[in-house]
Design an enzyme around this catalytic site. Structure first.
Site, short mmCIF file in Angstrom:
data_model
loop_
_atom_site.label_atom_id
_atom_site.label_comp_id
_atom_site.label_asym_id
_atom_site.label_seq_id
_atom_site.Cartn_x
_atom_site.Cartn_y
_atom_site.Cartn_z
N ASN A 117 -27.12 6.14 -19.52
CA ASN A 117 -26.13 6.83 -18.69
C ASN A 117 -25.82 5.93 -17.50
O ASN A 117 -26.57 5.88 -16.53
CB ASN A 117 -26.72 8.18 -18.24
CG ASN A 117 -25.77 8.98 -17.38
OD1 ASN A 117 -24.68 8.50 -17.02
ND2 ASN A 117 -26.17 10.18 -17.03
N ARG A 173 -23.67 8.06 -22.49
CA ARG A 173 -22.88 9.13 -21.87
C ARG A 173 -21.60 8.49 -21.33
O ARG A 173 -21.66 7.51 -20.57
CB ARG A 173 -23.66 9.75 -20.72
CG ARG A 173 -22.88 10.82 -20.04
CD ARG A 173 -23.64 11.40 -18.91
NE ARG A 173 -22.85 12.48 -18.31
CZ ARG A 173 -23.20 13.13 -17.25
NH1 ARG A 173 -24.32 12.85 -16.64
NH2 ARG A 173 -22.44 14.09 -16.79
N HIS A 204 -18.79 17.90 -17.42
CA HIS A 204 -20.10 18.54 -17.67
C HIS A 204 -20.15 19.21 -19.04
O HIS A 204 -20.94 20.12 -19.26
CB HIS A 204 -20.42 19.63 -16.62
CG HIS A 204 -20.56 19.17 -15.22
ND1 HIS A 204 -20.08 19.90 -14.15
CD2 HIS A 204 -21.14 18.08 -14.68
CE1 HIS A 204 -20.35 19.27 -13.02
NE2 HIS A 204 -20.99 18.15 -13.31
N HIS A 243 -22.66 25.47 -14.18
CA HIS A 243 -23.40 24.21 -13.93
C HIS A 243 -23.28 23.94 -12.44
O HIS A 243 -22.24 23.49 -11.96
CB HIS A 243 -22.79 23.08 -14.77
CG HIS A 243 -23.45 21.75 -14.55
ND1 HIS A 243 -24.23 21.13 -15.49
CD2 HIS A 243 -23.44 20.92 -13.48
CE1 HIS A 243 -24.69 19.98 -15.01
NE2 HIS A 243 -24.21 19.83 -13.79
N ASN A 267 -24.86 19.00 -7.56
CA ASN A 267 -24.06 18.38 -6.51
C ASN A 267 -22.59 18.42 -6.91
O ASN A 267 -21.72 18.75 -6.13
CB ASN A 267 -24.57 16.96 -6.32
CG ASN A 267 -24.25 16.46 -4.95
OD1 ASN A 267 -23.91 17.24 -4.06
ND2 ASN A 267 -24.32 15.17 -4.79
N GLY A 268 -22.33 18.08 -8.18
CA GLY A 268 -21.03 18.40 -8.79
C GLY A 268 -21.22 19.74 -9.47
O GLY A 268 -22.30 20.01 -10.00
N ARG A 286 -17.44 17.63 -2.43
CA ARG A 286 -16.04 17.72 -2.91
C ARG A 286 -15.43 19.06 -2.54
O ARG A 286 -16.10 20.10 -2.60
CB ARG A 286 -15.99 17.56 -4.44
CG ARG A 286 -16.35 16.17 -4.89
CD ARG A 286 -16.40 16.08 -6.41
NE ARG A 286 -17.62 15.44 -6.84
CZ ARG A 286 -18.16 15.53 -8.04
NH1 ARG A 286 -17.56 16.26 -8.97
NH2 ARG A 286 -19.27 14.91 -8.34
N GLY A 307 -28.47 25.66 -9.67
CA GLY A 307 -28.54 26.79 -10.61
C GLY A 307 -29.94 26.99 -11.17
O GLY A 307 -30.35 28.10 -11.47
N GLU A 345 -28.88 17.31 -21.03
CA GLU A 345 -27.79 16.55 -21.63
C GLU A 345 -28.33 15.43 -22.51
O GLU A 345 -27.73 15.08 -23.52
CB GLU A 345 -26.90 15.98 -20.52
CG GLU A 345 -26.14 17.07 -19.79
CD GLU A 345 -25.66 16.66 -18.42
OE1 GLU A 345 -24.46 16.38 -18.29
OE2 GLU A 345 -26.47 16.61 -17.48
P1 AMP Z 1 -27.89 17.93 -9.52
O1 AMP Z 1 -26.58 17.31 -9.13
O2 AMP Z 1 -27.81 18.80 -10.74
O3 AMP Z 1 -29.02 16.94 -9.58
O4 AMP Z 1 -28.26 18.95 -8.33
C1 AMP Z 1 -28.59 18.47 -7.06
C2 AMP Z 1 -28.46 19.58 -6.05
O5 AMP Z 1 -29.25 20.71 -6.41
C3 AMP Z 1 -28.99 19.18 -4.67
O6 AMP Z 1 -28.02 18.52 -3.91
C4 AMP Z 1 -29.33 20.52 -4.06
O7 AMP Z 1 -28.19 21.03 -3.40
C5 AMP Z 1 -29.65 21.42 -5.24
N1 AMP Z 1 -31.07 21.75 -5.31
C6 AMP Z 1 -32.05 21.08 -5.92
N2 AMP Z 1 -33.24 21.70 -5.74
C7 AMP Z 1 -33.01 22.80 -4.97
C8 AMP Z 1 -33.82 23.85 -4.44
N3 AMP Z 1 -35.13 23.91 -4.65
N4 AMP Z 1 -33.20 24.80 -3.71
C9 AMP Z 1 -31.88 24.76 -3.47
N5 AMP Z 1 -31.07 23.80 -3.96
C10 AMP Z 1 -31.62 22.83 -4.70
#
Ligand code: AMP
Length: 403
Positions: free
Chosen positions: A7, A91, A180, A208, A211-212, A241, A333, A384
């Protein structure tokens, strides 16, 4: 069969080596800061300590070469020779309208991915670099492209066309593509399995939230609408964003703030979202902590985010004429019971009832709805990589010589 999953981001490479007989991950890792000072490879042979190697990594080819060396290293490796890699799965962010499923990479497919560069200028070139590097370094292994957009190619025209002159769609392919896709497909399939049903018999909303972030309406196994659009800037308010805004704000900003179009693009992609609203952070962990101490703008960012997700869920339930399950996945999530509850509160009119105790979960797929809830609620960690590995295996199995 052993599948190498790659990826590539603009300055990073995430990878896994998966044994497809067991679906066990043998090794995984990350190359970061490619082309920048402080480049580093973090390699983890599963079950053993991770190995961190700092080095000059000027390009993706050097990065992939380092990863392959790590995988075959006498001490930290998990295979004895590159010949043990049977196939490679990449990916790829954008497959446009051409790629509706994962495909074996040929010269013509490379051209197709190149043709989508204009729509994914940061991501597709990186994937192409990864494909080129693997082709030259592990020539024997067939390669497969798995697209973030492919799952959403089932959307009907009424969902994917914008209220713009039709010629823009015909001339440039300006339409909603959605992203996604691999994640939405995986968690919807798992939800159906957990319900003991087929996805083709269900209406599912998948959220999903990382961050995105994006929400998808999946009716009878097909994506019929999704919140991201022509680019991943659309839809929900995200970490940095903006998500959906009145497009008239763009010329307004250019005049009032004397911004160039590039500056506006940067502003909407990198300085907006919950970061822009809170003025504090794009990370919900920081926002939840600050809000609990009384920071009003962090609370506002959380409220706006949850409200937007709730509105998308409601609109997709309307689009599908009902809903059987709602699924939460990705960083936020999966990890924030607080956010899941906040989004679900007020959706009871749909027949959903969240179970506070069951919702207090992390890391393990769980039904979080109360017994008797008409609509099932799930937290399902996304995977994924396993979808990429399975698609790669399915496509390459006839091409890989038996060992
Ligand atoms: P991802 O892009 O799927 O890796 O998600 C990253 C985002 O998930 C981070 O920027 C956080 O905002 C959120 N996140 C991760 N762990 C937690 C947590 N324990 N509580 C609240 N938000 C979280």
């Amino acid at each position: 069969m052993k599948v190498f999953i790659v990826n590539c981001g603009s300055s990073s490479i995430k990878y896994q080596l998966v044994d497809m007989e067991t679906e066990n991950v043998l090794a995984k890792g990350l190359v970061e800061r490619i082309g920048l000072p402080g480049a580093v490879l973090t390699h983890t042979p599963v079950g053993r300590d991770k190995v961190v190697t700092e080095a000059e990594i000027p390009d993706h080819s050097t990065g992939i070469s380092m990863v392959l060396n790590a995988l075959t290293d006498a001490e930290h490796g998990v295979i004895s020779s590159l010949r043990d890699i049977d196939a490679v799965g990449h990916r790829v962010a954008h497959g446009g309208e051409r790629f509706t499923d994962s495909v074996l990479i040929t010269a013509d497919v490379v051209k197709g991915i190149e043709a989508c560069v204009e729509m994914a200028p940061l991501h597709n070139p990186a994937a192409l670099l990864g494909i080129k590097a693997c082709k030259s370094l592990i020539e024997h292994a067939p390669q497969v492209a798995v697209f973030d957009t492919a799952f959403h190619q089932t959307m009907p025209k009424q969902a994917y066309l914008y209220g713009l002159p039709y010629e823009l769609y015909e001339k440039y392919g300006v339409r909603r593509y959605g992203f996604h896709g691999t994640s939405h497909k995986y968690v919807a399939q798992r939800a159906a399995e957990m319900m003991g049903k087929h996805m083709t018999d269900l209406r599912i909303v998948t959220c999903h939230l990382g961050n995105g972030a994006s929400v998808t309406a999946i009716k009878n196994g097909k994506s019929i609408d999704t919140s991201m659009g022509f680019t991943p800037l659309a839809g929900l308010v995200m970490g940095t964003r903006s998500g959906e805004i009145d497009p008239a704000i763009i010329p307004f900003l250019m005049v009032k703030e004397n911004m160039t179009i590039q500056e506006v693009d940067d502003y909407l992609n990198k300085k907006s979202g919950v970061l822009g609203i809170s003025g504090l952070s794009s990370d919900f962990r920081d926002l939840e902590e600050a809000a609990s101490k009384g920071d009003e703008r962090s609370q506002l960012a959380i409220d706006i985010f949850a409200y937007r997700v709730k509105k998308f869920i409601g609109s997709y339930v309307a689009a599908m004429g009902g809903v059987d399950a709602i699924v939460f996945t990705a960083g936020l999530g999966e990890n924030s019971a607080f956010m899941r509850e906040k989004i679900c509160n007020g959706l009871e009119f749909l027949g959903t009832r969240i179970d506070e105790a069951k919702n207090n979960v992390r890391g393990k797929e769980t039904e979080i709805s109360a017994d008797g809830s008409k609509v099932k609620l799930f937290m399902i960690p996304t995977n994924e990589e396993i979808v990429i590995a399975r698609d790669t295996k399915a496509i390459c199995a006839p091409l890989v010589p038996a060992k």
